[in-house]
Scaffold this active site. Structure first.
Site, PDB file in Angstrom:
ATOM      1  N   ASP A 145      31.381 -34.765 -36.306  1.00 51.97           N
ATOM      2  CA  ASP A 145      30.737 -33.539 -35.837  1.00 51.97           C
ATOM      3  C   ASP A 145      30.636 -33.498 -34.317  1.00 51.97           C
ATOM      4  O   ASP A 145      30.364 -34.495 -33.665  1.00 51.97           O
ATOM      5  CB  ASP A 145      29.336 -33.369 -36.420  1.00 51.97           C
ATOM      6  CG  ASP A 145      28.718 -32.060 -35.977  1.00 51.97           C
ATOM      7  OD1 ASP A 145      29.308 -31.011 -36.271  1.00 51.97           O
ATOM      8  OD2 ASP A 145      27.686 -32.083 -35.284  1.00 51.97           O
ATOM      9  N   ASP A 264      21.227 -28.263 -37.334  1.00 55.77           N
ATOM     10  CA  ASP A 264      22.078 -28.523 -36.162  1.00 55.77           C
ATOM     11  C   ASP A 264      21.223 -28.576 -34.881  1.00 55.77           C
ATOM     12  O   ASP A 264      21.656 -28.149 -33.811  1.00 55.77           O
ATOM     13  CB  ASP A 264      23.203 -27.494 -36.035  1.00 55.77           C
ATOM     14  CG  ASP A 264      24.362 -27.995 -35.164  1.00 55.77           C
ATOM     15  OD1 ASP A 264      24.294 -29.148 -34.672  1.00 55.77           O
ATOM     16  OD2 ASP A 264      25.323 -27.230 -34.954  1.00 55.77           O
TER      17      ASP A 264
HETATM   18 ZN   LIG Z   1      29.140 -29.337 -35.403  1.00 54.57          ZN
END
Ligand SMILES: [Zn+2]
Length: 385
Positions: A145, A264
C-alpha cells in the site's frame, strides 16, 4: 466488574444491560446491579462492539514526527477503535521479521491492538518478493500500500504464494479502475486472497460486484472520506470521488457487497502536505462521518457494525460482538451532531479538509478487554472510579 445499563445494543436491536467481568461479557439481560460494581448508564446511546480498522497508517518505525505510537493509540481509542491493521510503508519498510518485531515492541504496552502488515515486495520496490515463507510465521497480511504493484508477473507470483500459504494481500490499485480490473483477472488465474483497499470509483465497484457475483474470491473496503465528500480539491490517493462514484459506493454497501470501512488514516505534517504527500487523518472522526452518511442514505446501524467492527475484526482473527462469552471490546456512542474540530485531535498531524464540517454521532466511551480505555466524561458513571 463493570456494568453497562440501559444499553441500546445495535446488533440485538433492544435495550438491555451488560455485565463485564474478567475482560469478558459475562451476562446480558436482567441481573442485580451489585453495589460494588462500576455502573455506566448508557441510556439513549448506541452500544456496539468496538471498531477495527482494516487500513491504518501507524507511521512507525521512522516517522514519529507525523505520529507517535502513543498518539496513534490515543487517537484510535478516542475514535472507538481497539484494533488496527497497520500498513507497511514506513521507514524502513516492514519487509522483514526484524522490522515487524520493532513494531511489536513499540506497540506492546498500548491498549490498542496493532496488527502489523508486511510488504509484498522488498522496500516496496515492486520487483523482489519478500520471504513469505518466513514472514507468515509472524503476519498473515501483506501489502505494498502506497504503491501499485505494476508488474503483473510479480503480482501473479504473490497471489500464487497467497493461495499456497493462505495469507491475505491488501492491494493499492493505481490507476484505480484499470488495476482493479487487472487484479481481478489475476485472481481468476492464480487464486489467492485479495482485499482491495480504498475502492472509490464507480467502474471499480461495478467490476468488483461482477466478480463477486461470479464467485471470484475478492473482498474490498471503502473509506470514510470518499463517502463523506465529493469533488473536493484535497490530495488523497485515490482522489476524492464524484457524486456518481459515491452513489455507487452506497449502492454497493446496501447490496451487501462492501466488506469493510478502512479509514486510510494517514498523518502528515503541514510541510509534507505542502510538498504533495497524499492523505487524510480521520480515525478520530470516522464513526461520526460514516454515521452521518449512513443516516442520510438510509443505511442501517447493523450494517455499520458489520463494516466497521465485525468484518475487519475477523480479518485479524477476532470474533467481535455483544454476546455472552465475547471479549468485552465495546464502544458507546451518542447520536448528537457536532462540528469536526481538528485542533481537538490527539494525533499531532492536522491534515484534514473537514475542519468545521457537520457530523453525527460521537464516541463517548471505548472499552478494550473489559477496561475503560477512553471516556470523554459525558456518560453518567457510578462506582469505584
Ligand atoms: Zn493506499
Amino acid at each position: 466488574m463493570l456494568i453497562i445499563k440501559n444499553a441500546f445494543v445495535v446488533e440485538l436491536d433492544k435495550v438491555t444491560n451488560i455485565l463485564i467481568d474478567d475482560g469478558k461479557i459475562k451476562r446480558i439481560g436482567d441481573f442485580s446491579l451489585e453495589e460494588s460494581s462500576k455502573v455506566v448508564d448508557a441510556k439513549g446511546m448506541f452500544v456496539m462492539p468496538s471498531f477495527s480498522d482494516s487500513h491504518f497508517h501507524l507511521r512507525n518505525p521512522g516517522q514519529e514526527y507525523k505520529q507517535t505510537y502513543k498518539e496513534a493509540n490515543d487517537a484510535c481509542l478516542k475514535g472507538g477503535y481497539t484494533d488496527v491493521v497497520a500498513l507497511a510503508n514506513t521507514n524502513p519498510v516492514v519487509d522483514s521479521v526484524e522490522v515487524l518485531n520493532e513494531v511489536k515492541s513499540g506497540t506492546r504496552e498500548l491498549a490498542l491492538d496493532v496488527y502489523q502488515v508486511a510488504s509484498v515486495t522488498k522496500g516496496l520496490n515492486g520487483k523482489d518478493l519478500v520471504d513469505f515463507d518466513e514472514l507468515v510465521k509472524h503476519t498473515m497480511i501483506f501489502s505494498d500500500d502506497g504503491k501499485n504493484v505494476d508488474d503483473a508477473n510479480v503480482m501473479r507470483e504473490a497471489l500464487k504464494k497467497s493461495e499456497e500459504l493462505g495469507f491475505i494481500i491488501m492491494d493499492h490499485s493505481e490507476p484505480e479502475s484499470e488495476m482493479v480490473i487487472r487484479n481481478i483477472e489475476l485472481v481468476k488465474e492464480a487464486g489467492g486472497n485479495l482485499h482491495f483497499c480504498h475502492v472509490s470509483k464507480k467502474e471499480s465497484i461495478e467490476a468488483l460486484i461482477k466478480a463477486k457475483d461470479e464467485g471470484v474470491k475478492v473482498t474490498f473496503e471503502v473509506t470514510p472520506h470518499h463517502l463523506f465528500s465529493t469533488d473536493l480539491d484535497y490530495r488523497v490517493n485515490p482522489p476524492i470521488a464524484t457524486k456518481a462514484d459515491v452513489a455507487s459506493q452506497i449502492e454497493a454497501i446496501k447490496g451487501g457487497y462492501v466488506d469493510s470501512i478502512g479509514t486510510d488514516h494517514a498523518p502528515h505534517t503541514e510541510e509534507d502536505k505542502k510538498n504533495g504527500s497524499p492523505g487524510i487523518i480521520n480515525i478520530e472522526t470516522a464513526y461520526s462521518m460514516i454515521r452521518k452518511v449512513f443516516y442520510e442514505n438510509g443505511v442501517d446501524m447493523k450494517t455499520l457494525v458489520k463494516l466497521m467492527s465485525k468484518w475487519p475484526a475477523k480479518l485479524v482473527g477476532k470474533e467481535r460482538g455483544i454476546f455472552e462469552g465475547a471479549v468485552a471490546d465495546i464502544v458507546i456512542a451518542s447520536d448528537e451532531e457536532y462540528k469536526i474540530d481538528k485542533y481537538s485531535f490527539v494525533t499531532r498531524s492536522k491534515n484534514t479538509p473537514f475542519h468545521g464540517r457537520d457530523v453525527k454521532g460521537k464516541v463517548l466511551m471505548t472499552i478494550a478487554k473489559g477496561e475503560i480505555v477512553y471516556d470523554n466524561g459525558e456518560l453518567e458513571t457510578k462506582g469505584d472510579r
